[in-house]
Design an enzyme around this catalytic site. Sequence first.
Site, PDB file in Angstrom:
ATOM      1  N   GLY A 145      10.386   3.716 -30.254  1.00 28.91           N
ATOM      2  CA  GLY A 145       9.332   3.827 -31.253  1.00 28.91           C
ATOM      3  C   GLY A 145       7.985   3.570 -30.621  1.00 28.91           C
ATOM      4  N   GLN A 164      -0.890   1.224 -30.074  1.00 28.87           N
ATOM      5  CA  GLN A 164      -0.341   0.887 -28.745  1.00 28.87           C
ATOM      6  C   GLN A 164      -0.902   1.778 -27.645  1.00 28.87           C
ATOM      7  OE1 GLN A 164       3.973   0.840 -30.209  1.00 28.87           O
ATOM      8  NE2 GLN A 164       3.958  -0.732 -28.608  1.00 28.87           N
ATOM      9  N   CYS A 166       9.441  -4.489 -27.338  1.00 28.39           N
ATOM     10  CA  CYS A 166       8.233  -3.736 -27.680  1.00 28.39           C
ATOM     11  C   CYS A 166       7.571  -3.279 -26.391  1.00 28.39           C
ATOM     12  CB  CYS A 166       7.289  -4.624 -28.479  1.00 28.39           C
ATOM     13  SG  CYS A 166       5.759  -3.813 -28.968  1.00 28.39           S
ATOM     14  N   LEU A 167       7.113  -2.035 -26.355  1.00 25.20           N
ATOM     15  CA  LEU A 167       6.468  -1.520 -25.145  1.00 25.20           C
ATOM     16  C   LEU A 167       5.178  -2.283 -24.831  1.00 25.20           C
ATOM     17  CD1 LEU A 167       7.007   2.319 -25.664  1.00 25.20           C
ATOM     18  CD2 LEU A 167       8.257   0.798 -24.115  1.00 25.20           C
ATOM     19  N   HIS A 192       8.970  -2.609 -37.678  1.00 26.84           N
ATOM     20  CA  HIS A 192       8.301  -2.983 -36.425  1.00 26.84           C
ATOM     21  C   HIS A 192       7.104  -2.065 -36.161  1.00 26.84           C
ATOM     22  CE1 HIS A 192       8.518  -4.218 -31.978  1.00 26.84           C
ATOM     23  NE2 HIS A 192       7.664  -3.209 -32.004  1.00 26.84           N
ATOM     24  N   GLU A 193       7.314  -0.746 -36.295  1.00 33.18           N
ATOM     25  CA  GLU A 193       6.218   0.194 -35.996  1.00 33.18           C
ATOM     26  C   GLU A 193       5.098   0.076 -37.019  1.00 33.18           C
ATOM     27  OE1 GLU A 193       6.198   1.312 -33.119  1.00 33.18           O
ATOM     28  OE2 GLU A 193       8.299   0.921 -32.725  1.00 33.18           O
ATOM     29  N   HIS A 217       2.629  -2.668 -36.407  1.00 34.90           N
ATOM     30  CA  HIS A 217       1.578  -2.395 -35.415  1.00 34.90           C
ATOM     31  C   HIS A 217       0.306  -1.871 -36.093  1.00 34.90           C
ATOM     32  CE1 HIS A 217       3.387  -3.099 -31.510  1.00 34.90           C
ATOM     33  NE2 HIS A 217       4.459  -2.412 -31.827  1.00 34.90           N
TER      34      HIS A 217
HETATM   35 NI    NI Z   1       6.237  -2.423 -30.662  1.00 34.04          NI
END
Ligand code: NI
Length: 186
Positions: A47, A52, A102-103, A144-145, A148
């Site tokens: 995701g 991000q 998470c990236l 989660h997304e 952000h």
């Molecule tokens: Ni994330």
Amino acid sequence: MAILKIARMGHPVLDSVAEPVDDPGAPEVQRLIADMLDTMRDANGTGLAAPQVHVPLRVVMFYVSERRAGPDPDDGPVPLTVLVNPSWEPLDDETALDWEGCLSLPGLTGEVPRHARIVYRGLGLDGGRIERRAAGFHARVVQHECDHLDGVLYPMRMADLSRFGFVDEVGRALADAREAAEGDAE
Ligand code: NI
């Protein structure tokens, strides 16, 4: 194709509330989505949210692989889904704990409580309306997304920060704990 730089925890773009997209069909939005797809694939992510990649707009994308899918029909697998201006709400009070990564927090993982079942809505890649029920990992990745977009990273949702650490250390600890449990059972 362009692979974009991913912001890491501490960068202010990850703390801000993203703006709604006025025109999902605008060429710059379509280009952003294409570049986010390239970036997510390159990073092996499941995701990604626009903040991000340093773009404070309400755009997320995700998929649920066969491997991640659960027994509930609302828990995937789900093909790659783009959501512009997404929203969601829980379907009941049940929550579930599971590990997330998470990236924007490379190498780290934490155990995060999330709503177990939700309904979410948004505009898809072609501008059409999407409304789906989600459970398990599918519900988790959407929450989660979407977090952000409101400047929330998963550690801010954690109830027990002792369950936060580096993937390779936590993985080892969990494997040791499983071994101990199996040992006790024999
Ligand atoms: Ni994330």
